[in-house]
Design a protein around this motif. Structure first.
Motif, PDB file in Angstrom:
ATOM      1  N   ALA A   8       0.816  -1.216   0.000  1.00 32.56           N
ATOM      2  CA  ALA A   8       0.000   0.000   0.000  1.00 32.56           C
ATOM      3  C   ALA A   8       0.849   1.266   0.000  1.00 32.56           C
ATOM      4  N   GLY A   9       2.181   1.119   0.101  1.00 32.65           N
ATOM      5  CA  GLY A   9       3.072   2.269   0.079  1.00 32.65           C
ATOM      6  C   GLY A   9       3.393   2.819   1.446  1.00 32.65           C
ATOM      7  N   LYS A  10       2.828   2.208   2.489  1.00 35.84           N
ATOM      8  CA  LYS A  10       3.071   2.674   3.855  1.00 35.84           C
ATOM      9  C   LYS A  10       4.465   2.267   4.310  1.00 35.84           C
ATOM     10  N   LYS A  11       5.185   3.199   4.933  1.00 30.42           N
ATOM     11  CA  LYS A  11       6.535   2.919   5.437  1.00 30.42           C
ATOM     12  C   LYS A  11       6.491   2.616   6.921  1.00 30.42           C
ATOM     13  N   GLU A  12       7.261   1.632   7.314  1.00 33.50           N
ATOM     14  CA  GLU A  12       7.359   1.258   8.723  1.00 33.50           C
ATOM     15  C   GLU A  12       8.835   1.106   9.070  1.00 33.50           C
ATOM     16  N   VAL A  13       9.218   1.618  10.221  1.00 36.41           N
ATOM     17  CA  VAL A  13      10.595   1.498  10.681  1.00 36.41           C
ATOM     18  C   VAL A  13      10.617   0.550  11.877  1.00 36.41           C
ATOM     19  N   LEU A  14      11.454  -0.487  11.793  1.00 39.63           N
ATOM     20  CA  LEU A  14      11.585  -1.429  12.897  1.00 39.63           C
ATOM     21  C   LEU A  14      12.781  -1.026  13.755  1.00 39.63           C
ATOM     22  N   TYR A  15      12.539  -0.822  15.041  1.00 41.12           N
ATOM     23  CA  TYR A  15      13.549  -0.285  15.961  1.00 41.12           C
ATOM     24  C   TYR A  15      14.017  -1.325  16.974  1.00 41.12           C
ATOM     25  N   ASP A  16      15.253  -1.146  17.400  1.00 37.40           N
ATOM     26  CA  ASP A  16      15.719  -1.758  18.641  1.00 37.40           C
ATOM     27  C   ASP A  16      15.452  -0.719  19.713  1.00 37.40           C
ATOM     28  N   LYS A  17      14.571  -1.047  20.650  1.00 35.60           N
ATOM     29  CA  LYS A  17      14.167  -0.062  21.662  1.00 35.60           C
ATOM     30  C   LYS A  17      14.871  -0.264  22.995  1.00 35.60           C
TER      31      LYS A  17
END
Length: 750
Positions: free
Chosen positions: A475-484
């Motif tokens: 769908a074009g949505k960006k997601e950032v996966l983090y080390d929290k």
């Protein structure tokens, strides 16, 4: 990560109309039409960037499908192609209309041509073959034209059969000569040589079997050329008959339709594919991670079956004779006659190679240098344990270093308490810290990827906190996966080792650590270049009240990875900070070599802070490059890689026996020049961690596996250079201080 549920819900909501479209009979063509509709619909709604189903798409399907049916151009005539070509730009229209005209035409013609071709190879094998005629064959089928007449097709079959029998006959002659030479030796000499050759692989059962075979060898009566030639033709005839019988009697129309459906699926991108019911079942079995066989992964390349990977700890890996890139020509069960598998379906080749633990399989393979070799392997259980992370310790210049090998990014999504790569690497790091290592090598060579979640977990072990990877959905949505987690498990020197077969999740880890300047990346010029995510979707869920049995499954590309600096790993992969030549450097094996691979692109960078605790990062890289410039072993490896590339382009073989033997002899002689590559040792001693050494006292198999691994590390020039880099990464004068400290500790202990 298990993200495909969103796609399933989307398709589910939009596909209610499909539920009423249920064919009633198993062999009803309506089932095929339903499969076409399901396939294209699910892909169009769930694929990251679905291609338009138009004339260009149709041309791609046409090319791939025809190549899949007749890769060596030994069935269809040019007249067939003229008839088929009318549909080259119409397949897209037929897909939309659920019209099977093109498939029905090609399927019926294929059946007809196969029936006719049986007489061609029988004719070629009907009488003694004259190997004194000065002629040759070109096996570059891709560039070969289709035969215009039946006589031309018969001639093509004759030459192909002649090449196959010539290779077998020369092999039989060589084997007989070796046996006759061996006959002159005393039984004691033979047993001594056998024990020396087998080393720690020798078991009492194998020794007893060898001693029993000596009696047969000693009574060997040499066979004449005429006898060997006749045997070779008979063996080839049986092999071809068996192959044709299987194809014509055991492959149904449904099997051939799966080929057509896959030609459609893979045109969306190389990693989108259809799993027919049987293939889906095998996929599910493979996910269990346990099988009995030789421990090798294979793939089909035109008419040939190629070894793509050896599973660590498996029989083939332990034997050290089979290699990635080897092409399997024949398979024999124990002492039985080998069966020619050229042109055979991959599934059927796998069935012949797999088998019960303790049984023998003999593979006739064409090595990457062009030589032909028979390799005997005793099948064994290939355990999932060897897919797990493992570590080793090595001492260099008075300092201890740790090596962690991660073959895949594994996880059990159904059981969160089960072990996974992220948790296991954290444990290995903690164990290495207790051993006071001063640097860690993370080895992800040949690691084809796996769970995205574990990449984030592993990356987080080496940084304070921050982004690890960016993902863009269909769908074009960006997601950032983090080390929290702000905790850093390891803040010391770090090297990550990659090669051309490091793909997907391996590339994410390497890219993140490179962008943070947290680790030095050592390896091939670049990694594989697979920057996409796939999910497997069961097609049966979309049809209510299905009475037709399993419809199979679809693996489709749903997302795309991006580095935290914004660049994609697609096509470009991860370029090494320190490039080291390897045997496959010039062969086309990466994502960039696939014609319909998705493109490279870039998005905005994530917000991240470069690691500033490694002050001599650039110096370590510069020092390494200076060392590599004049390394004779690496120059030899690079020379060998160029030779392999040149050999890979050689497609012309003499069909005159003396010339054929001469060609093979030249290949063997040249290969000897590069033997020192495998004989290399780095004079370093690798050992298991204390907890594992305790386990090995009671587990002989584990000890054998670790001994094999440590032996391979001690012959690995790439590991050696990685350790040099860890030496150079010791900050400031810390290297001398640490060395002095270690010496003092040793003096106190003594």
């Amino acid at each position: 990560m298990k993200r495909h549920y969103k796609i399933v819900l989307l398709v589910l909501a939009l596909s209610v109309g499909l539920w009423s479209f249920i064919p009633k009979a198993k062999n009803d063509p309506e089932k095929d039409k339903l499969l076409l509709e399901l396939l294209t619909y699910v892909i169009e709604k769930g694929h990251y960037n679905p291609a338009a189903i138009d004339d260009n798409f149709s041309k791609g399907i046409y090319k791939d499908y025809i190549t899949a049916l007749d890769p060596s151009k030994r069935f269809f005539l040019q007249s067939d192609m003229d008839e088929f070509s009318k549909y080259e730009t119409l397949i897209d229209d037929e897909i939309k209309a659920k019209d099977l005209t093109f498939f029905d035409l090609t399927y019926s013609r294929m059946v007809q041509r196969m029936n006719e071709c049986r007489s061609y190879y029988k004719l070629a094998l009907d009488k003694p073959i004259d190997y004194t005629v000065n002629e040759e064959i070109n096996t570059d089928y891709e560039k070969a034209p289709y035969c215009k007449t039946v006589d031309e097709l018969k001639e093509r079959w004759r030459k192909q059969v002649k090449l196959s029998t010539l290779a077998s006959l020369v092999e039989k002659q060589k084997l007989q000569d070796d046996l006759l030479k061996n006959k002159l030796k005393s039984p004691g000499e033979k047993i001594k040589e056998y024990k020396l050759k087998m080393g720690d692989k020798l078991t009492p059962e194998l020794e007893a079997k060898f001693k029993a075979s000596l009696e047969k060898t000693d009574t060997l009566t040499p066979k004449t050329y005429t006898q060997l030639e006749k045997e070779t033709r008979a063996s080839s005839l049986k092999s071809l008959d068996d192959n044709f019988n299987f194809i014509q009697k055991e492959l149904s129309r449904e099997d051939w339709f799966s080929v057509f459906v896959n030609a459609i699926a893979t045109r969306f991108d190389p990693h989108t594919s259809y799993f027919a019911p049987d293939e889906k079942e095998r996929f599910d079995v493979s996910m269990s991670g346990k099988l009995e066989g030789i421990g090798a992964r294979l793939q089909k390349k035109n008419d040939l079956t190629e070894i793509t990977e050896l599973i660590s700890g498996g029989p083939a890996w332990r034997e050290k004779e089979l290699e990635a890139g080897d092409v399997v020509l024949k398979v024999a069960q124990g002492d039985s006659e080998p069966v020619d598998v050229v042109g055979m379906r991959l599934d059927d080749v796998v069935k012949k190679i797999k088998g019960p633990k303790g049984t023998e399989v003999r593979l006739t393979v064409k090595k990457t240098d062009g030589s032909i070799k028979v390799i005997s392997i005793i099948r064994d259980e290939v355990e999932i344990e060897e897919t797990y992370a493992k570590s080793s310790i090595v001492e260099k210049n008075g300092l201890k270093y740790g090596v962690i090998y991660l073959p895949k990014f594994y996880i059990d999504f159904e059981n969160k308490d089960s072990r996974d790569a992220g948790k296991d690497i954290a444990i290995e790091v903690e164990r290495l810290k207790k051993e006071n290592v001063q640097g860690i090598i993370m080895d992800v060579r040949d690691n084809g990827g796996g769970s995205l979640k574990t990449v984030v977990d592993i990356g987080g072990l080496f940084i304070e906190q921050g982004p690890i990877v960016q993902i863009k959905s269909a769908a074009g949505k960006k997601e950032v996966l983090y080390d929290k987690d702000p905790k850093v498990e390891w803040d010391g020197p770090l090297v990550i080792m990659t090669n051309e077969f490091s793909a997907s999740a391996s590339e994410i880890l390497a890219a993140a650590m490179q962008d943070y300047k947290r680790a030095v990346i050592i390896g091939s010029k670049q990694t594989y270049g697979k920057g996409t995510v796939q999910n497997v979707i069961d097609l049966n869920q979309f049809v209510r009240g299905n009475t037709l049995g399993d419809l199979g499954a679809l693996k489709t590309t749903t997302q795309k990875f991006y580095r935290i600096n914004g660049g994609s790993t697609q096509l470009e992969g991860v370029k090494s900070d320190i490039v080291m030549p390897d045997s496959y450097a010039y062969l086309k094996m990466g994502e960039r070599d696939v014609d319909n691979a998705m493109p490279w692109d870039k998005i905005d960078a994530a917000d991240y802070k470069v690691w500033d605790k490694q002050t001599n990062f650039s110096t370590a890289i510069a020092n390494s490059k200076k060392r590599l410039e004049n390394n004779p072993q690496l120059k030899l490896i690079d020379e060998n890689a160029k030779w392999r590339e040149a050999r890979n382009k050689e497609n012309v073989y003499s069909l005159q026996m003396d010339k054929f033997k001469q060609e093979q002899k030249q290949l063997e002689d040249t290969s000897k020049k590069y033997k020192s590559i495998t004989d290399y040792t780095n004079n370093l001693k690798f050992k298991s961690l204390p907890y594992e050494e305790e386990q090995m006292k009671a587990d002989v198999t584990l000890k054998e596996k670790r001994d094999r691994w440590h032996e391979s590390l001690a012959k690995d020039i790439y590991i050696e250079e990685a350790l040099h880099v860890l030496d150079d990464l010791q900050s400031g004068g810390g290297k001398k201080e640490l060395t002095s400290k270690v010496k003092k500790e040793k003096a106190v202990k003594s």
